[in-house]
Scaffold this motif. Structure first.
Motif, PDB file in Angstrom:
ATOM      1  N   GLU A   1      -1.687  28.513  35.373  1.00 21.35           N
ATOM      2  CA  GLU A   1      -1.251  29.213  33.986  1.00 21.35           C
ATOM      3  C   GLU A   1      -2.010  30.943  33.697  1.00 21.35           C
ATOM      4  O   GLU A   1      -2.854  31.530  34.363  1.00 21.35           O
ATOM      5  CB  GLU A   1      -1.884  28.117  32.735  1.00 21.35           C
ATOM      6  CG  GLU A   1      -1.447  26.860  32.202  1.00 21.35           C
ATOM      7  CD  GLU A   1      -2.738  26.262  31.332  1.00 21.35           C
ATOM      8  OE1 GLU A   1      -1.580  26.096  30.149  1.00 21.35           O
ATOM      9  OE2 GLU A   1      -3.877  25.946  31.725  1.00 21.35           O
ATOM     10  N   LEU A   2      -0.821  31.737  33.076  1.00 22.21           N
ATOM     11  CA  LEU A   2      -1.152  33.252  33.206  1.00 22.21           C
ATOM     12  C   LEU A   2      -1.211  32.925  31.988  1.00 22.21           C
ATOM     13  O   LEU A   2       0.282  33.365  31.196  1.00 22.21           O
ATOM     14  CB  LEU A   2      -0.099  33.763  33.441  1.00 22.21           C
ATOM     15  CG  LEU A   2      -0.032  35.765  33.805  1.00 22.21           C
ATOM     16  CD1 LEU A   2      -1.062  35.733  35.042  1.00 22.21           C
ATOM     17  CD2 LEU A   2       1.312  35.931  34.326  1.00 22.21           C
ATOM     18  N   LEU A   3      -2.808  33.672  31.411  1.00 26.98           N
ATOM     19  CA  LEU A   3      -3.185  33.723  29.268  1.00 26.98           C
ATOM     20  C   LEU A   3      -2.744  35.355  29.276  1.00 26.98           C
ATOM     21  O   LEU A   3      -3.013  36.029  29.248  1.00 26.98           O
ATOM     22  CB  LEU A   3      -4.133  33.850  29.469  1.00 26.98           C
ATOM     23  CG  LEU A   3      -4.557  33.679  28.292  1.00 26.98           C
ATOM     24  CD1 LEU A   3      -4.154  32.328  26.985  1.00 26.98           C
ATOM     25  CD2 LEU A   3      -5.887  33.622  28.445  1.00 26.98           C
ATOM     26  N   VAL A   4      -1.393  35.180  28.165  1.00 26.07           N
ATOM     27  CA  VAL A   4      -0.869  36.759  28.280  1.00 26.07           C
ATOM     28  C   VAL A   4      -1.464  37.554  27.074  1.00 26.07           C
ATOM     29  O   VAL A   4      -2.111  36.625  25.723  1.00 26.07           O
ATOM     30  CB  VAL A   4       0.706  36.202  27.880  1.00 26.07           C
ATOM     31  CG1 VAL A   4       1.052  37.528  27.196  1.00 26.07           C
ATOM     32  CG2 VAL A   4       1.348  36.324  29.522  1.00 26.07           C
ATOM     33  N   GLY A   5      -1.477  38.084  26.346  1.00 23.81           N
ATOM     34  CA  GLY A   5      -2.107  38.933  25.786  1.00 23.81           C
ATOM     35  C   GLY A   5      -3.403  39.295  26.026  1.00 23.81           C
ATOM     36  O   GLY A   5      -4.081  39.832  26.473  1.00 23.81           O
ATOM     37  N   ASP A   6      -4.395  39.472  24.376  1.00 25.11           N
ATOM     38  CA  ASP A   6      -5.995  40.154  24.521  1.00 25.11           C
ATOM     39  C   ASP A   6      -6.693  39.396  25.532  1.00 25.11           C
ATOM     40  O   ASP A   6      -6.490  37.480  25.567  1.00 25.11           O
ATOM     41  CB  ASP A   6      -6.449  40.282  23.134  1.00 25.11           C
ATOM     42  CG  ASP A   6      -5.437  41.687  22.733  1.00 25.11           C
ATOM     43  OD1 ASP A   6      -5.194  42.084  22.597  1.00 25.11           O
ATOM     44  OD2 ASP A   6      -5.813  40.931  21.293  1.00 25.11           O
ATOM     45  N   ALA A   7      -7.331  39.418  26.143  1.00 28.33           N
ATOM     46  CA  ALA A   7      -8.566  38.898  26.933  1.00 28.33           C
ATOM     47  C   ALA A   7      -9.666  38.081  26.467  1.00 28.33           C
ATOM     48  O   ALA A   7      -9.847  39.275  25.704  1.00 28.33           O
ATOM     49  CB  ALA A   7      -8.655  39.822  28.058  1.00 28.33           C
ATOM     50  N   PRO A   8     -10.140  37.048  26.141  1.00 29.07           N
ATOM     51  CA  PRO A   8     -10.637  36.490  25.957  1.00 29.07           C
ATOM     52  C   PRO A   8     -11.852  36.519  25.908  1.00 29.07           C
ATOM     53  O   PRO A   8     -11.720  37.277  27.688  1.00 29.07           O
ATOM     54  CB  PRO A   8     -10.548  34.673  25.910  1.00 29.07           C
ATOM     55  CG  PRO A   8      -9.845  34.776  27.676  1.00 29.07           C
ATOM     56  CD  PRO A   8      -9.450  36.132  27.083  1.00 29.07           C
ATOM     57  N   SER A   9     -13.122  37.056  25.634  1.00 30.90           N
ATOM     58  CA  SER A   9     -14.258  37.453  25.568  1.00 30.90           C
ATOM     59  C   SER A   9     -15.597  36.459  25.981  1.00 30.90           C
ATOM     60  O   SER A   9     -16.254  37.142  26.999  1.00 30.90           O
ATOM     61  CB  SER A   9     -15.158  38.689  24.538  1.00 30.90           C
ATOM     62  OG  SER A   9     -15.469  37.432  23.196  1.00 30.90           O
ATOM     63  N   ASP A  10     -14.893  35.962  25.730  1.00 28.34           N
ATOM     64  CA  ASP A  10     -16.370  34.167  26.332  1.00 28.34           C
ATOM     65  C   ASP A  10     -15.145  33.493  26.757  1.00 28.34           C
ATOM     66  O   ASP A  10     -14.865  32.768  26.269  1.00 28.34           O
ATOM     67  CB  ASP A  10     -16.745  34.575  25.238  1.00 28.34           C
ATOM     68  CG  ASP A  10     -18.222  33.185  25.452  1.00 28.34           C
ATOM     69  OD1 ASP A  10     -18.322  32.669  26.794  1.00 28.34           O
ATOM     70  OD2 ASP A  10     -18.292  32.383  24.937  1.00 28.34           O
ATOM     71  N   VAL A  11     -15.369  32.907  28.018  1.00 30.33           N
ATOM     72  CA  VAL A  11     -14.282  32.322  28.740  1.00 30.33           C
ATOM     73  C   VAL A  11     -15.471  31.135  29.052  1.00 30.33           C
ATOM     74  O   VAL A  11     -16.640  31.368  29.591  1.00 30.33           O
ATOM     75  CB  VAL A  11     -13.891  32.479  29.851  1.00 30.33           C
ATOM     76  CG1 VAL A  11     -13.130  31.557  30.436  1.00 30.33           C
ATOM     77  CG2 VAL A  11     -12.785  33.585  28.837  1.00 30.33           C
ATOM     78  N   ARG A  12     -15.082  29.018  29.047  1.00 25.22           N
ATOM     79  CA  ARG A  12     -16.992  29.162  29.417  1.00 25.22           C
ATOM     80  C   ARG A  12     -16.035  27.628  29.919  1.00 25.22           C
ATOM     81  O   ARG A  12     -14.836  26.938  29.345  1.00 25.22           O
ATOM     82  CB  ARG A  12     -17.480  28.201  28.326  1.00 25.22           C
ATOM     83  CG  ARG A  12     -18.160  29.746  27.355  1.00 25.22           C
ATOM     84  CD  ARG A  12     -19.119  29.048  26.352  1.00 25.22           C
ATOM     85  NE  ARG A  12     -20.046  30.305  25.955  1.00 25.22           N
ATOM     86  CZ  ARG A  12     -21.090  30.264  26.260  1.00 25.22           C
ATOM     87  NH1 ARG A  12     -22.148  29.154  26.871  1.00 25.22           N
ATOM     88  NH2 ARG A  12     -21.717  31.522  25.923  1.00 25.22           N
TER      89      ARG A  12
END
Length: 333
Positions: free
Chosen positions: A220-231
């Motif tokens: 999966e390629l996540l499009v748009g603003d990058a999430p600031s907290d990935v867990r």
């Protein structure tokens, strides 16, 4: 809901692009690759999300079933592997509070800081400059071209001469360079940067050797603003049983550098702004099984998962055939 793009290849080799939001996924009509879709969006001066919306909706897709069947391939590729470049940065993540405290105490107690410690502390101090400013440059390394990019679910194969094959759970940025030399971030993926940690440990000047290995990115390629907290979590299974597992943290909240700073120090070089090229750039990690004394074996399976991605990245470990004791022979012309 975040837009995710995937690439699909059916049993006859026919390729399609899938757009997913939440639990719903549909074919993007008349598009064979994410690269094609990105170039269309750049040419029309619209966002990827707008380009997907304009293309309409095709048939619905069961992502889990297609992944299990091996029909989801890497979400970015190029017909000419030489035009996809794999790179990465290290010493970019904060790790746990305890780990940071230990590093600071060690740095304060040591008469001479190691180069790695100096680079980490410089990034901690200057890796997140204000808007429009240029921050401290990170450690940087080259991994290879598109030949080194392994589809999700396929084996990560270490060379016959490798000392180790170890996972590195990361976020990876995926980029395309426009006709005018402007780099565009297409999106973010889960990534397994995959390195030879025994070789690196022998002497840090062998880091470049240790990084010339394959890598894999999630479907999966996540499009748009990058999430600031990935867990999420990183784990290794052997013969169906989990032998190691730890939390996986990424995103700028857990990093000593901003993504913008890492991107600047990669694309500041003219050779990385060649129109039409693709780049997969790994942003680093603070989670390694090698640090916990795990020795991987062929057949082990690496698994990395984290929200907002809905599918894990899985790759078994393999070793290439060959006699590592024989020298490579170069013939004179």
């Amino acid at each position: 809901m975040s837009l995710r793009l995937l690439q699909h290849r059916d049993d006859n080799g026919q390729r399609t692009v899938i757009a997913a939001q939440g639990d719903r996924a549909t074919i993007v009509p008349n598009v064979a690759s994410v690269r094609e879709l990105a170039l269309r969006a750049i040419g029309e001066g619209v966002s990827l999300a707008e380009a997907v919306a304009a293309a309409g909706e095709g048939a619905e897709v069961d992502l889990a079933a297609e992944y299990a069947a091996g029909r989801l391939i890497a979400p970015i590729d190029h017909s000419d592997a030489a035009h996809l470049i794999l790179t990465g940065t290290g010493l970019t993540h904060l790790g746990s509070a305890e780990g940071r405290d230990k590093m600071h105490k060690a740095a304060a107690a040591a008469e001479t800081q190691t180069d790695s410690m100096r680079m980490f502390l410089e990034g901690l101090e200057g890796g997140k400059p204000g808007a429009g400013a240029i921050g401290q440059q990170p450690e940087w390394f080259y991994k290879g071209d598109g030949q080194q990019l392994v589809d999700p679910g396929k084996p990560l194969t270490m060379p016959s001469f490798a000392k180790d094959g170890g996972e590195e759970p990361e976020l990876a940025g995926v980029y395309i360079v426009g006709d005018d030399g402007t780099p565009y971030r297409i999106g973010l993926c889960l990534g397994n940067e995959f390195s030879d940690h025994v070789t690196e440990r022998h002497n840090y000047l062998w880091l470049a050797h240790s990084k010339l290995r394959q890598a894999s990115i999630g479907p999966e390629l996540l499009v748009g603003d990058a999430p600031s907290d990935v867990r999420g979590a990183s784990r290794i299974t052997r013969d169906g049983a989990v032998i190691w597992e730890k939390p996986f943290l990424s995103g700028e909240d857990n990093m000593s550098h901003s993504l913008a700073n890492l991107e600047h120090h990669h694309f500041k070089y003219d050779l990385f702004r060649r129109p039409g090229d693709l780049h997969v750039h790994f942003f680093g990690t603070a989670t390694l099984s090698f640090s916990d004394g795990i020795k991987t074996e062929p057949g082990d399976v690496f698994e990395i998962e984290a929200a907002p991605f809905t599918l894990p990245l899985r790759n078994p470990l393999a070793r290439a055939e060959g006699d590592a004791t024989l020298p490579s022979v170069v013939k004179a012309l």
